[in-house]
Each structure stands twice: as C-alpha cells, then as structure tokens.
Design an enzyme around this catalytic site. Structure first.
Site, PDB file in Angstrom:
ATOM      1  N   ARG A  63      -0.561   0.249  12.445  1.00 40.35           N
ATOM      2  CA  ARG A  63      -0.988  -0.233  11.120  1.00 40.35           C
ATOM      3  C   ARG A  63      -1.988  -1.378  11.291  1.00 40.35           C
ATOM      4  O   ARG A  63      -2.970  -1.211  11.997  1.00 40.35           O
ATOM      5  CB  ARG A  63       0.218  -0.655  10.279  1.00 40.35           C
ATOM      6  CG  ARG A  63       1.089   0.551   9.905  1.00 40.35           C
ATOM      7  CD  ARG A  63       1.887   0.305   8.674  1.00 40.35           C
ATOM      8  NE  ARG A  63       2.838  -0.799   8.827  1.00 40.35           N
ATOM      9  CZ  ARG A  63       3.771  -1.105   7.953  1.00 40.35           C
ATOM     10  NH1 ARG A  63       3.891  -0.398   6.838  1.00 40.35           N
ATOM     11  NH2 ARG A  63       4.603  -2.089   8.158  1.00 40.35           N
ATOM     12  N   THR A  74      10.615  -0.938  13.664  1.00 43.24           N
ATOM     13  CA  THR A  74       9.319  -0.276  13.488  1.00 43.24           C
ATOM     14  C   THR A  74       8.615  -0.260  14.835  1.00 43.24           C
ATOM     15  O   THR A  74       8.778  -1.190  15.620  1.00 43.24           O
ATOM     16  CB  THR A  74       8.411  -1.002  12.459  1.00 43.24           C
ATOM     17  OG1 THR A  74       7.064  -0.523  12.610  1.00 43.24           O
ATOM     18  CG2 THR A  74       8.370  -2.502  12.670  1.00 43.24           C
ATOM     19  N   GLY A 133       8.946   3.246   7.853  1.00 40.10           N
ATOM     20  CA  GLY A 133       8.604   4.096   9.001  1.00 40.10           C
ATOM     21  C   GLY A 133       9.755   4.156   9.989  1.00 40.10           C
ATOM     22  O   GLY A 133      10.362   3.138  10.287  1.00 40.10           O
ATOM     23  N   ARG A 169      10.373   6.495   1.500  1.00 39.90           N
ATOM     24  CA  ARG A 169       9.638   5.458   0.766  1.00 39.90           C
ATOM     25  C   ARG A 169      10.048   5.632  -0.693  1.00 39.90           C
ATOM     26  O   ARG A 169      10.102   6.758  -1.201  1.00 39.90           O
ATOM     27  CB  ARG A 169       8.137   5.638   0.902  1.00 39.90           C
ATOM     28  CG  ARG A 169       7.718   5.882   2.342  1.00 39.90           C
ATOM     29  CD  ARG A 169       6.890   4.774   2.923  1.00 39.90           C
ATOM     30  NE  ARG A 169       6.470   5.145   4.272  1.00 39.90           N
ATOM     31  CZ  ARG A 169       6.350   4.330   5.290  1.00 39.90           C
ATOM     32  NH1 ARG A 169       6.634   3.060   5.157  1.00 39.90           N
ATOM     33  NH2 ARG A 169       5.953   4.737   6.458  1.00 39.90           N
ATOM     34  N   ASP A 229       5.537  -0.670  15.182  1.00 40.37           N
ATOM     35  CA  ASP A 229       4.314  -1.479  15.094  1.00 40.37           C
ATOM     36  C   ASP A 229       4.469  -2.912  15.599  1.00 40.37           C
ATOM     37  O   ASP A 229       3.475  -3.596  15.821  1.00 40.37           O
ATOM     38  CB  ASP A 229       3.810  -1.516  13.638  1.00 40.37           C
ATOM     39  CG  ASP A 229       3.575  -0.122  13.084  1.00 40.37           C
ATOM     40  OD1 ASP A 229       3.182   0.760  13.863  1.00 40.37           O
ATOM     41  OD2 ASP A 229       3.794   0.088  11.877  1.00 40.37           O
ATOM     42  N   ASP A 270       5.376  -5.501  13.960  1.00 37.04           N
ATOM     43  CA  ASP A 270       4.676  -6.394  13.030  1.00 37.04           C
ATOM     44  C   ASP A 270       5.615  -7.025  12.000  1.00 37.04           C
ATOM     45  O   ASP A 270       5.199  -7.350  10.892  1.00 37.04           O
ATOM     46  CB  ASP A 270       3.564  -5.609  12.310  1.00 37.04           C
ATOM     47  CG  ASP A 270       4.124  -4.462  11.465  1.00 37.04           C
ATOM     48  OD1 ASP A 270       5.322  -4.141  11.585  1.00 37.04           O
ATOM     49  OD2 ASP A 270       3.353  -3.885  10.684  1.00 37.04           O
ATOM     50  N   ASP A 283       8.714  -4.913   7.088  1.00 38.15           N
ATOM     51  CA  ASP A 283       8.652  -6.026   6.133  1.00 38.15           C
ATOM     52  C   ASP A 283       8.780  -5.580   4.683  1.00 38.15           C
ATOM     53  O   ASP A 283       9.328  -6.319   3.859  1.00 38.15           O
ATOM     54  CB  ASP A 283       7.428  -6.909   6.366  1.00 38.15           C
ATOM     55  CG  ASP A 283       6.128  -6.137   6.263  1.00 38.15           C
ATOM     56  OD1 ASP A 283       6.171  -4.894   6.362  1.00 38.15           O
ATOM     57  OD2 ASP A 283       5.078  -6.776   6.092  1.00 38.15           O
TER      58      ASP A 283
HETATM   59  P1  ADP Z   1       8.377  -0.879   6.014  1.00 39.04           P
HETATM   60  O1  ADP Z   1       9.749  -1.335   5.675  1.00 39.04           O
HETATM   61  O2  ADP Z   1       8.334  -0.101   7.290  1.00 39.04           O
HETATM   62  O3  ADP Z   1       7.368  -2.018   5.957  1.00 39.04           O
HETATM   63  P2  ADP Z   1       7.433   0.099   3.414  1.00 39.04           P
HETATM   64  O4  ADP Z   1       6.508  -1.055   3.201  1.00 39.04           O
HETATM   65  O5  ADP Z   1       6.953   1.455   3.058  1.00 39.04           O
HETATM   66  O6  ADP Z   1       7.929   0.209   4.935  1.00 39.04           O
HETATM   67  O7  ADP Z   1       8.770  -0.207   2.595  1.00 39.04           O
HETATM   68  C1  ADP Z   1       9.851   0.685   2.635  1.00 39.04           C
HETATM   69  C2  ADP Z   1      10.542   0.713   1.304  1.00 39.04           C
HETATM   70  O8  ADP Z   1      11.043  -0.601   1.016  1.00 39.04           O
HETATM   71  C3  ADP Z   1       9.667   1.054   0.118  1.00 39.04           C
HETATM   72  O9  ADP Z   1       9.480   2.442  -0.041  1.00 39.04           O
HETATM   73  C4  ADP Z   1      10.479   0.476  -1.024  1.00 39.04           C
HETATM   74  O10 ADP Z   1      11.582   1.306  -1.332  1.00 39.04           O
HETATM   75  C5  ADP Z   1      11.017  -0.816  -0.398  1.00 39.04           C
HETATM   76  N1  ADP Z   1      10.123  -1.943  -0.719  1.00 39.04           N
HETATM   77  C6  ADP Z   1       8.890  -2.190  -0.206  1.00 39.04           C
HETATM   78  N2  ADP Z   1       8.350  -3.293  -0.753  1.00 39.04           N
HETATM   79  C7  ADP Z   1       9.246  -3.779  -1.628  1.00 39.04           C
HETATM   80  C8  ADP Z   1       9.275  -4.884  -2.535  1.00 39.04           C
HETATM   81  N3  ADP Z   1       8.259  -5.731  -2.634  1.00 39.04           N
HETATM   82  N4  ADP Z   1      10.381  -5.046  -3.298  1.00 39.04           N
HETATM   83  C9  ADP Z   1      11.430  -4.186  -3.212  1.00 39.04           C
HETATM   84  N5  ADP Z   1      11.448  -3.124  -2.394  1.00 39.04           N
HETATM   85  C10 ADP Z   1      10.392  -2.905  -1.622  1.00 39.04           C
END
Ligand code: ADP
Length: 319
Positions: free
Chosen positions: A171, A125, A11, A72, A127, A129, A103
C-alpha cells in the site's frame, strides 16, 4: 470477564490463524470462553458468531489466511452500526473483543471502546504499516515470499541477461520493497517514502552494464507506481527491453514464518491479558523486542515509519 470475541478484519495476512489460536488458548487457560466472529465487522453486525473451543483452533497455527474470514464493511464507520453491534454482543454475553487487522480495523475497535465496549487491537497485515508497533503479523512471511520470488526471477534474469522490474505490495508503505530489495540484492529500490529520479536508476543500470553486468533487478513498491509504467519509462531512456513481474496476491498467502507465529502468540496472549485486566482500548505491538500496548489514540500518534537507514544501506551495497 467470562466471554470474549475475536475477529479478523481488513487485508488478510499469514499468521492471523496463529493469533486466533493464541487468543482462544490463552483465554481458555484463564477460564474465559471465546466466540469467533466470521467476516470481520460485517459478521459482528450480523451476529455471525460461533463458539471457539480449544480443539477448534487445532491444526491452524501453520495455515495462511484466516479461518474466521475477513471482510471490508464500510458501513461500520457509522455510529448506528457500532451501537447495534455492541447491543448484540452484550445480548450474547460477550464482554470484550479482540480485533486482528490494520489501522482501519483499529479505528472500528477504538470507536466501539469509546462507546463503552472494551476492544484490543492486534496488528495483522503484510504491509507492516500499523501504528504502535515495529512489526505486524504477516510482514515477515510476505517478505520471505518476495525474497524467494526475487531469487527465482534472478535465475532467469541471469540466464537471459535481462533487467527486471518487480512490483511488490505494501500500500503506501515501502517496508516490503525495502527489506526484500535489501535481502534480494536489488540494484534499485523505489519506495513511497523517498523521492526518486528516473535518471538515477538509468545511471545505475548503465554503470552496471559498463562493468560487464548483464542483468539487474529493480524493486518498486505498489505505492510508488505500477511496475509496467516504470519499465516503460526505463525502456524509453535506455533503449533496452525491460521485463516486469507483478508478484500480486502470492504475497498474502502461505504458511506463516516462525517469526510471525511467535509474534502472533505474544500478541494474542497480551490482548487477552489486557481484556481480563479490564484494560480495553489498547493496541498491542512490539518495540525493541518487547511486547507493548498503547491507548489507540497514542498508537495513532506514532505513525509507522519505514527504517530509512536500510534505504541508504541498500544504495551503498548496490553501487
Ligand atoms: P485494514 O484494517 O487492513 O486497514 P480497512 O481500512 O479496509 O483495512 O478496514 C477494515 C474494516 O474496518 C473496514 O471495512 C470497516 O469495516 C472498518 N473500519 C475502517 N475504518 C473505520 C472507521 N474509521 N471507523 C469504523 N470502522 C472502520
């Protein structure tokens, strides 16, 4: 270290641009070249790189969003994609990576580091979080946007003697709702971290009405329930029309606050220092006004907790 890369992922949040600028300027200060990776991990996998010089990050400190775009890319959870990305970065002479995100983005950075490619994470972010930090880049700006909106809604609520439910983002975290509710003088605040009784909100509304109070603001975090659903439940119990405002994506935009810009500067600079010192696999954060960094695994063990003393205080101040 001669060349590093930077990307934004997950995000978007106001202040990400200020962090990109800090990474580029700090690296150039130390004679390190920087490559911008467009569209998060998707761009990393597809070699969507472009060199970022000092001038290329001019005039972005005040801009919301991210000039590198965000995306994403669930495929990046797979080892093959990560190995390919590492191979391609190495081929381009890139030796370290700064990941600005939440995260989920940190998990990608941790896995690249475990596969031998040093990465550092910067929490970005709205959030608030992300583990390993008390504050994330973007939270303060979003908070101010929400408070500004509450003030505006309060003007019309007062004029028409209405009760409003305002749904805010976050979230699964209640930080935006909690801080904005306290700052905006909300009568009730609903956050995912605390159970609530609908009767308690009704009692508060009725107590206010009996004192002659003709308008009320109720803040609900998106992680609790939809604002419209809450309004319906309250209407059924009170027989009074309740209006709903879902603030939505305005919370993600806007020029970053001074606080978020300073945080972005501090985090960006520390991230570059860590890579230059050969310390990959670290998450940068702020604790007790000090910039800190933790091994990703250690950061993940420190799950972010909303400050629940604020929740207690908000109840005391909105009796
Ligand atoms: P945020 O970083 O804001 O928490 P997301 O959870 O959507 O957002 O994660 C962003 C991107 O990070 C995902 O689209 C993916 O490319 C990568 N990602 C998320 N989780 C994992 C994971 N467990 N292992 C490797 N890459 C990940």
């Amino acid at each position: 270290m001669k060349k590093i890369a930077v990307l934004t992922s997950g995000g978007d949040a106001p202040g990400m641009n200020a962090a990109i600028r800090a990474v580029v300027r700090k690296a150039r200060y130390h004679g390190v070249e920087v490559v911008g990776v467009y569209h998060g991990y998707e761009g990393l996998y597809n070699e969507n790189y472009k060199p970022l010089d000092i001038g290329s990050v001019g005039d972005i400190i005040q801009r919301g969003g991210t000039i590198l775009y965000s995306a994403r890319f669930p495929e990046f959870k797979e080892g093959d994609y990560q190995e390919q990305a590492i191979e391609r970065m190495k081929k381009a002479g890139i030796e370290g990576l700064v990941v600005i995100g939440g995260d989920g983005s940190y998990r990608g950075a941790m896995q690249l580091t475990e596969k031998g490619f040093p990465c550092v994470g910067i929490p970005g972010t709205i959030d608030n979080d992300v583990p390993g930090t008390e504050y994330t880049i973007g939270f303060d700006t979003a908070l101010n946007t929400v408070v500004d909106s509450i003030d505006k809604i309060r003007d019309t609520a007062t004029s028409h003697e209405n009760t409003f439910v305002i749904e805010v983002m976050g979230r699964d975290a209640g930080d935006i709702a909690l801080w904005a509710g306290l700052a905006g003088g909300a009568e009730s605040i609903l956050i995912p971290e605390e159970k609530f009784e609908i009767e308690d909100i009704v009692t508060r509304l009725e107590r206010g009405a009996s004192r002659g109070k003709r308008h009320s603001i109720i803040i609900v975090a998106e992680g609790v329930m939809k604002g419209h659903k809450l309004a319906k439940q309250l209407e059924e119990r009170t027989g009074v029309k309740i209006r709903t405002s879902v603030l939505g994506h305005i919370q993600r935009g806007g020029s970053p606050s001074a606080r978020d810009r300073v945080l972005a500067g501090l985090f960006g600079a520390r991230a570059v220092e860590l890579l230059i010192e050969g310390k990959g696999g670290r998450a940068v954060g702020i604790k007790n006004h000090n910039v800190v960094d933790y091994d990703f695994k250690v950061a993940f063990e420190q799950k972010h907790q909303a400050d629940l003393s604020l929740y207690t205080l908000s109840k005391e101040l909105s009796i």
